[in-house]
Motif scaffolding. Structure first.
Motif, PDB file in Angstrom:
ATOM      1  N   LEU A 454      29.858 105.990 -30.015  1.00 28.51           N
ATOM      2  CA  LEU A 454      29.987 107.444 -29.983  1.00 28.51           C
ATOM      3  C   LEU A 454      30.984 107.814 -28.890  1.00 28.51           C
ATOM      4  O   LEU A 454      30.785 107.478 -27.721  1.00 28.51           O
ATOM      5  CB  LEU A 454      28.627 108.090 -29.710  1.00 28.51           C
ATOM      6  N   THR A 455      32.040 108.528 -29.268  1.00 29.77           N
ATOM      7  CA  THR A 455      33.102 108.855 -28.304  1.00 29.77           C
ATOM      8  C   THR A 455      32.891 110.237 -27.702  1.00 29.77           C
ATOM      9  O   THR A 455      32.752 110.388 -26.481  1.00 29.77           O
ATOM     10  CB  THR A 455      34.473 108.782 -28.988  1.00 29.77           C
ATOM     11  N   ALA A 456      32.868 111.265 -28.522  1.00 30.48           N
ATOM     12  CA  ALA A 456      32.696 112.639 -28.025  1.00 30.48           C
ATOM     13  C   ALA A 456      32.230 113.522 -29.164  1.00 30.48           C
ATOM     14  O   ALA A 456      32.600 113.321 -30.333  1.00 30.48           O
ATOM     15  CB  ALA A 456      34.007 113.163 -27.455  1.00 30.48           C
ATOM     16  N   PHE A 457      31.400 114.519 -28.834  1.00 34.53           N
ATOM     17  CA  PHE A 457      30.940 115.498 -29.825  1.00 34.53           C
ATOM     18  C   PHE A 457      31.951 116.630 -29.871  1.00 34.53           C
ATOM     19  O   PHE A 457      32.273 117.243 -28.848  1.00 34.53           O
ATOM     20  CB  PHE A 457      29.553 116.037 -29.446  1.00 34.53           C
ATOM     21  N   VAL A 458      32.476 116.911 -31.040  1.00 35.57           N
ATOM     22  CA  VAL A 458      33.540 117.911 -31.172  1.00 35.57           C
ATOM     23  C   VAL A 458      33.081 119.029 -32.095  1.00 35.57           C
ATOM     24  O   VAL A 458      32.273 118.822 -33.008  1.00 35.57           O
ATOM     25  CB  VAL A 458      34.836 117.270 -31.726  1.00 35.57           C
ATOM     26  N   GLU A 459      33.602 120.227 -31.833  1.00 34.69           N
ATOM     27  CA  GLU A 459      33.365 121.403 -32.677  1.00 34.69           C
ATOM     28  C   GLU A 459      34.725 121.994 -33.013  1.00 34.69           C
ATOM     29  O   GLU A 459      35.249 122.840 -32.289  1.00 34.69           O
ATOM     30  CB  GLU A 459      32.486 122.422 -31.947  1.00 34.69           C
ATOM     31  N   PRO A 460      35.339 121.515 -34.111  1.00 33.50           N
ATOM     32  CA  PRO A 460      36.708 121.939 -34.441  1.00 33.50           C
ATOM     33  C   PRO A 460      36.766 123.427 -34.755  1.00 33.50           C
ATOM     34  O   PRO A 460      35.791 124.032 -35.202  1.00 33.50           O
ATOM     35  CB  PRO A 460      37.046 121.088 -35.662  1.00 33.50           C
ATOM     36  N   GLU A 461      37.940 124.011 -34.486  1.00 35.55           N
ATOM     37  CA  GLU A 461      38.122 125.435 -34.783  1.00 35.55           C
ATOM     38  C   GLU A 461      37.988 125.703 -36.273  1.00 35.55           C
ATOM     39  O   GLU A 461      37.469 126.741 -36.687  1.00 35.55           O
ATOM     40  CB  GLU A 461      39.501 125.895 -34.279  1.00 35.55           C
ATOM     41  N   GLU A 462      38.461 124.755 -37.067  1.00 34.72           N
ATOM     42  CA  GLU A 462      38.365 124.905 -38.520  1.00 34.72           C
ATOM     43  C   GLU A 462      37.425 123.822 -39.042  1.00 34.72           C
ATOM     44  O   GLU A 462      37.592 122.638 -38.737  1.00 34.72           O
ATOM     45  CB  GLU A 462      39.742 124.765 -39.172  1.00 34.72           C
ATOM     46  N   ALA A 463      36.413 124.221 -39.771  1.00 34.70           N
ATOM     47  CA  ALA A 463      35.419 123.276 -40.270  1.00 34.70           C
ATOM     48  C   ALA A 463      36.069 122.193 -41.136  1.00 34.70           C
ATOM     49  O   ALA A 463      37.029 122.449 -41.869  1.00 34.70           O
ATOM     50  CB  ALA A 463      34.349 124.010 -41.075  1.00 34.70           C
ATOM     51  N   ALA A 464      35.526 120.977 -41.030  1.00 37.69           N
ATOM     52  CA  ALA A 464      36.051 119.837 -41.783  1.00 37.69           C
ATOM     53  C   ALA A 464      35.231 119.631 -43.052  1.00 37.69           C
ATOM     54  O   ALA A 464      34.076 120.059 -43.154  1.00 37.69           O
ATOM     55  CB  ALA A 464      36.023 118.584 -40.925  1.00 37.69           C
ATOM     56  N   ASN A 465      35.850 118.977 -44.012  1.00 35.90           N
ATOM     57  CA  ASN A 465      35.179 118.657 -45.281  1.00 35.90           C
ATOM     58  C   ASN A 465      35.204 117.143 -45.503  1.00 35.90           C
ATOM     59  O   ASN A 465      35.975 116.409 -44.863  1.00 35.90           O
ATOM     60  CB  ASN A 465      35.861 119.357 -46.461  1.00 35.90           C
ATOM     61  N   VAL A 466      34.383 116.694 -46.431  1.00 39.57           N
ATOM     62  CA  VAL A 466      34.346 115.274 -46.780  1.00 39.57           C
ATOM     63  C   VAL A 466      35.553 114.926 -47.642  1.00 39.57           C
ATOM     64  O   VAL A 466      35.908 115.675 -48.562  1.00 39.57           O
ATOM     65  CB  VAL A 466      33.044 114.924 -47.532  1.00 39.57           C
ATOM     66  N   ASP A 467      36.188 113.809 -47.321  1.00 37.31           N
ATOM     67  CA  ASP A 467      37.303 113.323 -48.134  1.00 37.31           C
ATOM     68  C   ASP A 467      36.706 112.547 -49.321  1.00 37.31           C
ATOM     69  O   ASP A 467      36.510 111.329 -49.251  1.00 37.31           O
ATOM     70  CB  ASP A 467      38.209 112.426 -47.291  1.00 37.31           C
ATOM     71  N   VAL A 468      36.392 113.281 -50.392  1.00 34.41           N
ATOM     72  CA  VAL A 468      35.704 112.651 -51.527  1.00 34.41           C
ATOM     73  C   VAL A 468      36.602 111.648 -52.246  1.00 34.41           C
ATOM     74  O   VAL A 468      36.107 110.762 -52.955  1.00 34.41           O
ATOM     75  CB  VAL A 468      35.190 113.729 -52.508  1.00 34.41           C
ATOM     76  N   GLY A 469      37.891 111.751 -52.063  1.00 33.21           N
ATOM     77  CA  GLY A 469      38.801 110.788 -52.694  1.00 33.21           C
ATOM     78  C   GLY A 469      38.723 109.417 -52.080  1.00 33.21           C
ATOM     79  O   GLY A 469      39.152 108.435 -52.683  1.00 33.21           O
ATOM     80  N   GLN A 470      38.165 109.319 -50.859  1.00 33.06           N
ATOM     81  CA  GLN A 470      38.073 108.033 -50.160  1.00 33.06           C
ATOM     82  C   GLN A 470      36.638 107.521 -50.097  1.00 33.06           C
ATOM     83  O   GLN A 470      36.348 106.589 -49.332  1.00 33.06           O
ATOM     84  CB  GLN A 470      38.628 108.186 -48.735  1.00 33.06           C
ATOM     85  N   LEU A 471      35.739 108.099 -50.871  1.00 27.98           N
ATOM     86  CA  LEU A 471      34.343 107.669 -50.833  1.00 27.98           C
ATOM     87  C   LEU A 471      34.207 106.226 -51.333  1.00 27.98           C
ATOM     88  O   LEU A 471      34.755 105.856 -52.380  1.00 27.98           O
ATOM     89  CB  LEU A 471      33.479 108.582 -51.693  1.00 27.98           C
ATOM     90  N   GLN A 472      33.470 105.426 -50.572  1.00 29.59           N
ATOM     91  CA  GLN A 472      33.159 104.054 -50.965  1.00 29.59           C
ATOM     92  C   GLN A 472      31.672 103.795 -50.722  1.00 29.59           C
ATOM     93  O   GLN A 472      31.286 102.806 -50.101  1.00 29.59           O
ATOM     94  CB  GLN A 472      34.024 103.058 -50.188  1.00 29.59           C
ATOM     95  N   LEU A 473      30.857 104.687 -51.213  1.00 28.67           N
ATOM     96  CA  LEU A 473      29.421 104.592 -50.987  1.00 28.67           C
ATOM     97  C   LEU A 473      28.852 103.360 -51.693  1.00 28.67           C
ATOM     98  O   LEU A 473      29.234 103.049 -52.829  1.00 28.67           O
ATOM     99  CB  LEU A 473      28.718 105.847 -51.492  1.00 28.67           C
ATOM    100  N   PRO A 474      27.924 102.641 -51.050  1.00 29.59           N
ATOM    101  CA  PRO A 474      27.343 101.436 -51.672  1.00 29.59           C
ATOM    102  C   PRO A 474      26.237 101.756 -52.671  1.00 29.59           C
ATOM    103  O   PRO A 474      25.380 100.927 -52.931  1.00 29.59           O
ATOM    104  CB  PRO A 474      26.796 100.667 -50.463  1.00 29.59           C
ATOM    105  N   TRP A 475      26.213 102.955 -53.199  1.00 29.95           N
ATOM    106  CA  TRP A 475      25.267 103.334 -54.233  1.00 29.95           C
ATOM    107  C   TRP A 475      25.965 104.284 -55.204  1.00 29.95           C
ATOM    108  O   TRP A 475      27.042 104.817 -54.914  1.00 29.95           O
ATOM    109  CB  TRP A 475      24.024 104.008 -53.626  1.00 29.95           C
ATOM    110  N   GLN A 476      25.369 104.479 -56.358  1.00 31.84           N
ATOM    111  CA  GLN A 476      25.984 105.350 -57.357  1.00 31.84           C
ATOM    112  C   GLN A 476      25.732 106.812 -57.020  1.00 31.84           C
ATOM    113  O   GLN A 476      24.684 107.174 -56.496  1.00 31.84           O
ATOM    114  CB  GLN A 476      25.406 105.044 -58.745  1.00 31.84           C
ATOM    115  N   ILE A 477      26.699 107.642 -57.328  1.00 35.80           N
ATOM    116  CA  ILE A 477      26.576 109.077 -57.112  1.00 35.80           C
ATOM    117  C   ILE A 477      27.264 109.786 -58.272  1.00 35.80           C
ATOM    118  O   ILE A 477      28.362 109.387 -58.704  1.00 35.80           O
ATOM    119  CB  ILE A 477      27.185 109.497 -55.753  1.00 35.80           C
ATOM    120  N   GLY A 478      26.607 110.795 -58.817  1.00 31.97           N
ATOM    121  CA  GLY A 478      27.136 111.486 -59.980  1.00 31.97           C
ATOM    122  C   GLY A 478      28.336 112.355 -59.666  1.00 31.97           C
ATOM    123  O   GLY A 478      28.577 112.735 -58.508  1.00 31.97           O
ATOM    124  N   ALA A 479      29.093 112.706 -60.687  1.00 25.06           N
ATOM    125  CA  ALA A 479      30.296 113.525 -60.510  1.00 25.06           C
ATOM    126  C   ALA A 479      29.934 114.908 -59.983  1.00 25.06           C
ATOM    127  O   ALA A 479      30.646 115.468 -59.123  1.00 25.06           O
ATOM    128  CB  ALA A 479      31.049 113.639 -61.832  1.00 25.06           C
TER     129      ALA A 479
END
Length: 732
Positions: A454-479
């Protein structure tokens, strides 16, 4: 007619021809001559002296011949018999049969299959076996299986093994099998050595583009003095106008609690030369077909695909097998796909709240507890309990499958060590840090346990989203879940530095890791960069939060289990239940036969390595119950094969020419041509036996001549003594 030597290096032994000459010359060394009175009576005549010299010379040549012939015999000369090569060879030979065991050898024309034809040809070749011939049998599949103990001289035993070969299934690697066959022939001694490959001409099994594998084969061919001959006969399989093929069966999870829905999916493929087709897909649970779960495929063109999915809830714990099955066709080997599922009692999860509050809605674990709570209609999938960080002790940890640290500020050294032992023993740990977490405490006590720092807790000015194009989850997830996950906004999270061996299955669009995981011992650890409540993101307010949390916990809990789905050649492993009943443990193979597994290790494990055949295996272990009664625990496994075997493309003319280059392989057109060429081609005879007999005869002659020469000398002395008696003693 030509002369060759199997051990040409040993021809240097011909240098020993000089030994008799050297011995003869040394025996002629001059000595001082002492004259004495009776010497005149022993003087030989010129004629007799010439005869002795001739006999000595003949004896010298005889001894040289013995040494030379012995050196030639050790070099093992062979001679081709020219005219006799047109007839059946009478020489002993070493033969290794390689049977292609891939499922394409099971293609049927309604009467027979290439696999059955190959077995008949091997029996026919064995009819010509002579006493002294040796044989070995290899079953070529994903991994080569050595049948019996070879090489052996008992042709009848080999016939029994041929008849007992399991039906074709899975894929095969003929190149690797040929290399294994050449290694066997490297240990044999006969002048004729053959590898006979029985296959259906499928290109994929030969791996023609694997240059490294074929270089190994060429090296193995060149090592022995007798270069083995490689024969390949292609049994032309029946034409397959149309074929339906199932891909590997995928499951939504490898472990699920009783009552939890498990989804399985596969792809149906269709190849045809006659037009479109359709078929039925049946769903089976532990070998029992569910009549209400049959799907009819759409009409598919050749090359078409159809994705199919089934769902099932198990009512009992244990290992179970789900299967998708097609109606039988001409290629039965690709009409079934299986997957094994470990079904357990509800998962035991301990939620450690770092900020407990009298108002439950303000608690750190409020959203997590709500997500894991079951409705009244279904039994709970997860048995969750809430504790504070101060109450996290050994008695609590011992009752958990997964532990969740929800914004726990600090841990004591004792708690850190208990968590480490818990994970290494097979437990799962999920860490969801918030602003209260002291990163230095985690870095000091858990650096070797966590998958990142853990490096630092940050609160960005603009909220971040999940990069769903780079998901590599080890379980199945529906569209739909992925689309909703993309809408979650992250306003506060920890920047993390993943360790070298860690996995990062999810990132934010900023590139910062959202999830980091790694195995530790027999367990798993997952680090989430944001807390489980709504303080750092809107994720807990999304319906995908429920599915995501469940999948994370199931994934972490599954680490303690040995895999029930393995590939061909991988071992089957399970903990030993009752050491007193080791002798009763059995493994049931896909072909119905049974085997005894090995037991060892600490803690003791049951291990079974012979998984060369794909299909469903069952491990049966006795268990002693509390009342003194005994029962059996059955664990089911699925051994998968390479589904690329569905490509039935035969070897091209160019590929055959490349494989045949420099006499490496001889492809024959039919089984009759194989028999004719195998039994008559380049017949050769070894001469060393004859040379040994000749050496023995010359040794006998040498002994006789030596005795004759010695006795002849005594006769001369006796004759001289008779003609000139000794003078009386005392005279001069």
């Amino acid at each position: 007619m030509s002369l060759e030597f199997l051990n040409p290096v040993l021809l240097f032994g011909l240098a020993a021809l000089a030994l008799p000459i050297i011995a003869h010359l040394l025996s002629k060394k001059r000595f001082d001559v002492v004259q004495w009175g009776a010497m005149q009576f022993l003087d030989l005549g010129k004629r007799r002296r010439r005869r002795v010299r001739i006999e000595e010379l003949l004896l010298l040549l005889l001894r040289m011949a013995i040494v030379g012939l012995l050196a030639l015999a050790i070099a093992r000369p062979t001679i081709s018999r020219g005219f006799f090569a047109n007839f059946v060879s009478t020489d002993n030979r070493d033969t290794v049969f390689v049977m292609d065991g891939s499922y394409s050898m099971g293609r049927s024309d309604g009467e027979t299959t290439p696999h059955n034809q190959a077995r008949a040809v091997m029996h026919k070749i064995l009819n010509h076996a002579r006493p002294g011939d040796t044989f070995a049998l290899l079953d070529a599949r994903d991994q080569t299986r050595f049948v019996g103990d070879g090489p052996l001289r008992d042709a009848n035993q080999l016939r029994t093994w041929i008849d007992a070969l399991p039906p074709p299934a899975g894929a095969s690697n003929l190149a690797a099998a040929v290399a294994d066959a050449l290694q066997i022939l490297g240990t044999t001694s006969h002048v004729r050595r053959d590898v006979v490959v029985m296959t259906d001409g499928q290109a994929r099994s030969w791996h023609p583009t694997d240059a490294a594998q074929w270089q190994v084969i060429d090296e193995l061919r060149g090592q022995p003095a007798v270069q083995p001959q490689l024969w390949v006969v292609n049994f032309q399989a029946a034409d397959t106008p149309s074929n339906f093929i199932l891909d590997r069966l995928d499951a939504s999870r490898a472990r699920a609690p009783v009552g939890f829905p498990v989804r399985v999916s596969t792809t149906l493929r269709y190849t045809s030369e006659v037009g479109p087709g359709e078929c039925n897909l049946y769903f089976e649970v532990d070998g029992q077909r569910l009549g209400d779960a049959t799907i009819k495929s759409p009409l598919l063109e050749s090359g078409g695909e159809f994705r199919v999915e089934f769902e099932h809830r198990f009512s009992t714990a244990g290992s179970h097998v789900l299967s998708v099955v097609l109606d039988d066709d001409d290629v039965p080997g690709d009409n079934r796909a299986d997957v094994a599922i470990a079904v357990t009692q509800p998962l035991r999860v301990i939620l450690v709240d770092g900020t407990p509050h009298l108002d439950p809605t303000r608690s750190e674990t409020f959203f997590a507890e709500a997500a894991l709570r079951s409705d009244a209609e279904h039994s709970p999938f997860i048995d969750s309990r809430f504790v504070t960080s101060q109450n996290l002790n050994l008695s609590v940890i011992d009752r958990a499958d997964v532990i969740v640290l929800a914004n726990v500020a600090t841990l004591s050294a004792e708690q850190a060590e208990m968590l480490r032992q818990f994970v290494e023993a097979g437990g799962g740990l999920l860490v969801a840090p918030g602003q209260l977490v002291q990163s230095e405490n985690y870095r000091t006590l858990l650096s070797d346990l966590l998958p990142g720092d853990l490096t630092a807790f940050v609160e960005p000015e603009e909220a971040a989203n999940v990069d769903v194009g780079q998901l590599q989850l080890p379980w199945q997830i529906g569209a739909a879940d992925i689309d909703e996950l993309a809408t979650a906004r992250f306003t506060g999270y920890w920047e993390m530095t993943p360790h070298e061996q860690a996995n990062v299955p999810a990132r934010l669009v900023s590139g910062d890791p959202l999830l980091v995981s790694s195995p530790v011992g027999r367990g798993r650890v997952m680090l989430l960069s944001t807390p489980l409540d709504a303080d750092g993101s809107t994720l807990p307010t999304k319906s995908v939060y429920v599915a995501l949390l469940h999948e994370m916990l199931f994934y972490l809990a599954a680490a303690e289990e040995f895999p029930l789905n393995v590939n061909v050649g991988e071992p089957l492993l399970q903990p030993l239940i009752d050491e007193a009943a080791e002798a009763e443990i059995r493994v049931n193979r896909p072909d119905g036969t049974t085997a005894t597994p090995e037991i060892g290790g600490e803690p003791p494990l049951v291990r079974f390595d012979d998984t060369s055949a794909p299909g469903v295996y069952e491990l049966e272990q006795p268990r002693r119950n509390r009342g003194g009664t005994r029962s059996s625990v059955a664990t089911r496994f699925v051994v998968n094969f390479d589904r690329g075997e569905r490509d039935l493309t035969p070897l091209s003319v160019t590929e055959i020419e490349e494989l045949s280059a420099d006499g490496r392989i001889t492809f024959v057109d039919s089984p009759d041509d194989l028999e004719a060429q195998l039994l008559t081609d380049d017949s050769r005879t070894e001469l060393w036996q004859m040379l040994v007999v000749l050496v023995f005869a010359l040794l006998c002659l040498e002994i006789w001549m030596t005795r004759r020469l010695v006795q002849g000398g005594h006769a001369v002395l006796d004759a001289a003594a008779s003609a000139h008696p000794h003078p009386p003693q005392g005279t001069t």
